[in-house]
Design a protein around this motif. Structure first.
Motif, PDB file in Angstrom:
ATOM      1  N   HIS A  62     -34.351  87.849 -28.917  1.00 14.85           N
ATOM      2  CA  HIS A  62     -33.886  87.701 -27.543  1.00 14.85           C
ATOM      3  C   HIS A  62     -32.710  88.618 -27.281  1.00 14.85           C
ATOM      4  CE1 HIS A  62     -30.281  85.376 -28.693  1.00 14.85           C
ATOM      5  NE2 HIS A  62     -31.043  84.643 -29.481  1.00 14.85           N
ATOM      6  N   GLY A  63     -32.440  88.833 -26.011  1.00 15.89           N
ATOM      7  CA  GLY A  63     -31.287  89.620 -25.608  1.00 15.89           C
ATOM      8  C   GLY A  63     -30.057  88.736 -25.560  1.00 15.89           C
ATOM      9  N   LEU A  64     -29.001  89.278 -24.986  1.00 17.07           N
ATOM     10  CA  LEU A  64     -27.745  88.530 -24.856  1.00 17.07           C
ATOM     11  C   LEU A  64     -27.132  88.813 -23.491  1.00 17.07           C
ATOM     12  CD1 LEU A  64     -25.662  88.779 -28.167  1.00 17.07           C
ATOM     13  CD2 LEU A  64     -26.840  86.780 -27.255  1.00 17.07           C
ATOM     14  N   GLY A  65     -26.247  87.926 -23.098  1.00 14.60           N
ATOM     15  CA  GLY A  65     -25.456  88.166 -21.903  1.00 14.60           C
ATOM     16  C   GLY A  65     -26.032  87.520 -20.660  1.00 14.60           C
ATOM     17  N   PHE A  66     -25.116  87.067 -19.785  1.00 10.87           N
ATOM     18  CA  PHE A  66     -25.525  86.366 -18.573  1.00 10.87           C
ATOM     19  C   PHE A  66     -24.942  86.968 -17.300  1.00 10.87           C
ATOM     20  CE2 PHE A  66     -26.066  83.303 -21.972  1.00 10.87           C
ATOM     21  CZ  PHE A  66     -27.269  82.689 -21.636  1.00 10.87           C
ATOM     22  N   GLU A  67     -24.061  87.960 -17.406  1.00  9.56           N
ATOM     23  CA  GLU A  67     -23.463  88.492 -16.180  1.00  9.56           C
ATOM     24  C   GLU A  67     -23.372  90.005 -16.243  1.00  9.56           C
ATOM     25  OE1 GLU A  67     -19.427  87.326 -15.380  1.00  9.56           O
ATOM     26  OE2 GLU A  67     -18.749  87.722 -17.415  1.00  9.56           O
ATOM     27  N   ALA A  68     -23.621  90.629 -15.101  1.00  6.74           N
ATOM     28  CA  ALA A  68     -23.539  92.086 -15.001  1.00  6.74           C
ATOM     29  C   ALA A  68     -23.508  92.473 -13.529  1.00  6.74           C
ATOM     30  CB  ALA A  68     -24.721  92.750 -15.711  1.00  6.74           C
ATOM     31  N   SER A  69     -23.288  93.753 -13.306  1.00  5.94           N
ATOM     32  CA  SER A  69     -23.296  94.285 -11.946  1.00  5.94           C
ATOM     33  C   SER A  69     -24.023  95.622 -11.950  1.00  5.94           C
ATOM     34  CB  SER A  69     -21.866  94.473 -11.430  1.00  5.94           C
ATOM     35  OG  SER A  69     -21.190  95.444 -12.234  1.00  5.94           O
ATOM     36  N   GLY A  70     -24.448  96.051 -10.783  1.00  3.98           N
ATOM     37  CA  GLY A  70     -25.141  97.328 -10.705  1.00  3.98           C
ATOM     38  C   GLY A  70     -25.684  97.581  -9.317  1.00  3.98           C
ATOM     39  N   ILE A  71     -26.688  98.426  -9.254  1.00  6.01           N
ATOM     40  CA  ILE A  71     -27.297  98.833  -7.990  1.00  6.01           C
ATOM     41  C   ILE A  71     -28.755  98.396  -7.978  1.00  6.01           C
ATOM     42  CG2 ILE A  71     -27.929 100.808  -6.555  1.00  6.01           C
ATOM     43  CD1 ILE A  71     -25.496 102.270  -7.721  1.00  6.01           C
ATOM     44  N   VAL A  72     -29.200  97.864  -6.865  1.00  3.12           N
ATOM     45  CA  VAL A  72     -30.596  97.440  -6.752  1.00  3.12           C
ATOM     46  C   VAL A  72     -31.503  98.661  -6.819  1.00  3.12           C
ATOM     47  CG1 VAL A  72     -32.315  96.324  -5.287  1.00  3.12           C
ATOM     48  CG2 VAL A  72     -29.981  95.396  -5.404  1.00  3.12           C
ATOM     49  N   GLN A  92     -25.312  84.171 -13.762  1.00  2.00           N
ATOM     50  CA  GLN A  92     -26.012  83.029 -14.326  1.00  2.00           C
ATOM     51  C   GLN A  92     -27.369  83.425 -14.906  1.00  2.00           C
ATOM     52  OE1 GLN A  92     -25.786  79.243 -14.738  1.00  2.00           O
ATOM     53  NE2 GLN A  92     -24.080  80.477 -15.412  1.00  2.00           N
ATOM     54  N   GLY A  93     -27.386  84.599 -15.541  1.00  2.00           N
ATOM     55  CA  GLY A  93     -28.561  85.002 -16.294  1.00  2.00           C
ATOM     56  C   GLY A  93     -29.784  85.241 -15.434  1.00  2.00           C
ATOM     57  N   LYS A 127     -16.890  84.188 -15.235  1.00  2.00           N
ATOM     58  CA  LYS A 127     -15.542  83.639 -15.388  1.00  2.00           C
ATOM     59  C   LYS A 127     -14.999  83.135 -14.053  1.00  2.00           C
ATOM     60  CE  LYS A 127     -14.716  87.049 -19.044  1.00  2.00           C
ATOM     61  NZ  LYS A 127     -15.979  87.780 -18.790  1.00  2.00           N
ATOM     62  N   GLY A 128     -15.210  83.923 -13.009  1.00  2.90           N
ATOM     63  CA  GLY A 128     -14.741  83.513 -11.691  1.00  2.90           C
ATOM     64  C   GLY A 128     -15.471  82.290 -11.174  1.00  2.90           C
ATOM     65  N   LEU A 129     -16.798  82.260 -11.368  1.00  2.00           N
ATOM     66  CA  LEU A 129     -17.571  81.090 -10.966  1.00  2.00           C
ATOM     67  C   LEU A 129     -17.145  79.862 -11.765  1.00  2.00           C
ATOM     68  CD1 LEU A 129     -21.155  82.625 -10.611  1.00  2.00           C
ATOM     69  CD2 LEU A 129     -19.648  81.890  -8.756  1.00  2.00           C
ATOM     70  N   ARG A 266     -18.416  67.189 -19.273  1.00  2.00           N
ATOM     71  CA  ARG A 266     -18.796  68.442 -19.945  1.00  2.00           C
ATOM     72  C   ARG A 266     -19.663  69.241 -18.973  1.00  2.00           C
ATOM     73  NH1 ARG A 266     -19.579  72.772 -21.524  1.00  2.00           N
ATOM     74  NH2 ARG A 266     -19.780  73.541 -23.652  1.00  2.00           N
ATOM     75  N   PRO A 267     -19.013  69.931 -18.029  1.00  2.00           N
ATOM     76  CA  PRO A 267     -19.750  70.615 -16.966  1.00  2.00           C
ATOM     77  C   PRO A 267     -20.227  72.009 -17.376  1.00  2.00           C
ATOM     78  CG  PRO A 267     -17.412  70.890 -16.617  1.00  2.00           C
ATOM     79  CD  PRO A 267     -17.556  70.070 -17.877  1.00  2.00           C
ATOM     80  N   THR A 268     -21.155  72.542 -16.596  1.00  2.00           N
ATOM     81  CA  THR A 268     -21.624  73.918 -16.776  1.00  2.00           C
ATOM     82  C   THR A 268     -21.697  74.602 -15.413  1.00  2.00           C
ATOM     83  OG1 THR A 268     -23.976  73.375 -16.504  1.00  2.00           O
ATOM     84  CG2 THR A 268     -23.057  73.247 -18.744  1.00  2.00           C
ATOM     85  N   VAL A 269     -21.603  75.922 -15.430  1.00  2.00           N
ATOM     86  CA  VAL A 269     -21.726  76.689 -14.194  1.00  2.00           C
ATOM     87  C   VAL A 269     -23.067  76.413 -13.529  1.00  2.00           C
ATOM     88  CG1 VAL A 269     -21.808  78.995 -13.183  1.00  2.00           C
ATOM     89  CG2 VAL A 269     -20.191  78.526 -15.011  1.00  2.00           C
ATOM     90  N   ALA A 270     -24.134  76.345 -14.331  1.00  2.00           N
ATOM     91  CA  ALA A 270     -25.481  76.196 -13.781  1.00  2.00           C
ATOM     92  C   ALA A 270     -25.604  74.956 -12.904  1.00  2.00           C
ATOM     93  CB  ALA A 270     -26.498  76.142 -14.917  1.00  2.00           C
ATOM     94  N   SER A 271     -24.982  73.870 -13.320  1.00  2.00           N
ATOM     95  CA  SER A 271     -25.082  72.621 -12.559  1.00  2.00           C
ATOM     96  C   SER A 271     -24.369  72.719 -11.215  1.00  2.00           C
ATOM     97  CB  SER A 271     -24.492  71.461 -13.362  1.00  2.00           C
ATOM     98  OG  SER A 271     -25.208  71.248 -14.552  1.00  2.00           O
ATOM     99  N   TYR A 272     -23.360  73.565 -11.141  1.00  3.18           N
ATOM    100  CA  TYR A 272     -22.575  73.682  -9.911  1.00  3.18           C
ATOM    101  C   TYR A 272     -23.024  74.844  -9.027  1.00  3.18           C
ATOM    102  CZ  TYR A 272     -19.282  70.103 -11.461  1.00  3.18           C
ATOM    103  OH  TYR A 272     -18.710  68.910 -11.849  1.00  3.18           O
ATOM    104  N   THR A 273     -23.946  75.672  -9.504  1.00  3.98           N
ATOM    105  CA  THR A 273     -24.490  76.775  -8.702  1.00  3.98           C
ATOM    106  C   THR A 273     -26.011  76.746  -8.791  1.00  3.98           C
ATOM    107  OG1 THR A 273     -24.273  78.298 -10.584  1.00  3.98           O
ATOM    108  CG2 THR A 273     -22.459  78.251  -8.993  1.00  3.98           C
ATOM    109  N   ALA A 274     -26.575  75.573  -8.575  1.00  4.91           N
ATOM    110  CA  ALA A 274     -28.002  75.348  -8.834  1.00  4.91           C
ATOM    111  C   ALA A 274     -28.917  75.958  -7.777  1.00  4.91           C
ATOM    112  CB  ALA A 274     -28.274  73.853  -8.953  1.00  4.91           C
TER     113      ALA A 274
END
Length: 329
Positions: A62-72, A92-93, A127-129, A266-274
């Motif tokens: 598998h790959g790694l990492g859940f956040e990035a930026s770029g151009i469509v 969020q991956g 991190k910001g989320l 024990r919260p996660t980002v995913a639960s708060y940005t579903a």
């Protein structure tokens, strides 16, 4: 659309940083609901280490990492909120952000304003989320509270320090050296405790005039669990959101009663940005602080994609300050 090649960092077996290998894969045209992103910067987080070691298992390879930026680069059928050429980011991956080009579910992708750079966005999204849901949703800070936030000089911590200052909240941070303590203070911490030299609960008691704090935000885990509980007021909330020192295990719920009917989550980002709407709303909250000059994204380290192993070594040994990003030409 023809299939394109991409370079990725791949994990063939779980283990130390040495298991990270540079590979080349085919990236097909985006499917329905997908966005293809030509990536510019990638954010690193402790969750990447958990996935690499197998603490958070994924099917191999598998790959790694859940956040990035770029151009469509392309959009699949049904995607209408972003277009080819737009500047975007995601936090969020799904897993696999360590890549030059990839397809991402459209619901995970948000447009980024021109006032936010690619590196800032990549370092900021997860991190910001995280700070957004901690401060604005898990325990909604109103201002004038005194709180405890562990690892205040890390990537999440420095965002937390600044956000707390913007809210009028007194953030007591913890750090492992005088240099890191000074950095956290510079970015808004009200006070910082060097946990290698000071007794954290005793110092918190002193700083709060014996009142302790209503909430502790703890991304460290095993090493800080007990001390965190000792810093809470009766009926206070322990927010355990990470495992930098290892997972918290063998919890005796009776301890929560003995220390004052404490609460734990024990919260996660995913639960708060579903949903896509929740994701965009949380991201907009973060971007507004950056645009207003209240949030400076501190990028302490930059590594090339091929040097992901070195980045993981630095992150795991706590030799980093602020955020760490992988850069792409």
């Amino acid at each position: 659309m023809s299939v394109e090649k991409a370079q990725i960092i791949q994990v063939g077996q779980h283990g130390g940083p040495e298991v990270l290998k540079l590979a080349q894969v085919d990236v097909p045209a985006p499917g329905p609901g997908e966005v293809q992103i030509r990536q510019k910067a990638i954010g690193l987080n402790f969750i990447d280490i958990y996935c690499r070691t197998g603490l958070y298992p994924n099917p191999l390879p598998h790959g790694l990492g859940f956040e990035a930026s770029g151009i469509v680069a392309a959009v699949g059928e049904g995607v209408g909120h972003v277009r080819v050429g737009d500047r975007v980011a995601y936090g969020q991956g799904p897993i696999g952000a360590y890549a030059t080009l990839r397809n991402v579910p459209g619901g995970k992708v948000v447009a980024i304003p021109d006032s936010v750079s690619f590196e800032q966005a990549a370092a900021l999204m997860l991190k910001g989320l995280t700070v957004q849901y901690l401060f604005r949703q898990t325990y909604r800070l109103k201002g004038n509270e005194t709180i405890l936030f562990h690892a205040a000089a890390g990537g999440v911590g420095l965002i937390a320090c600044q956000w707390a200052r913007a809210l009028g909240v007194r953030l007591i941070g913890t750090a492992s050296s005088p240099e890191k303590a000074a950095l956290a203070r510079r970015y808004g911490a009200w006070e910082v405790i060097d946990y290698t030299r000071e007794d954290v609960p005793a110092r918190v008691l002193e700083l709060t005039n014996g009142q302790k704090v209503p909430v502790v935000y703890d991304g460290v885990g095993r090493d800080t669990w007990e001390m965190s509980l000792d810093c809470l007021q009766p009926r206070g909330l322990m927010v355990s959101f990470g495992n930098a020192s290892g997972p918290v295990e063998g919890v005796n719920l009776g301890v929560l009663a003995a220390k004052g009917s404490l609460y734990v989550t024990r919260p996660t980002v995913a639960s708060y940005t579903a949903t896509a709407q929740a994701m965009q709303a949380a991201a907009d909250d973060v971007f507004e602080l950056v645009t207003a000059g209240k949030l400076d994204i501190v990028i302490g380290q930059r590594f090339a994609l091929k040097d992901a192993r070195l980045a993981h070594e630095a992150l795991a040994s706590r030799r980093t300050t602020g955020a760490t990003v992988l850069t792409l030409d």
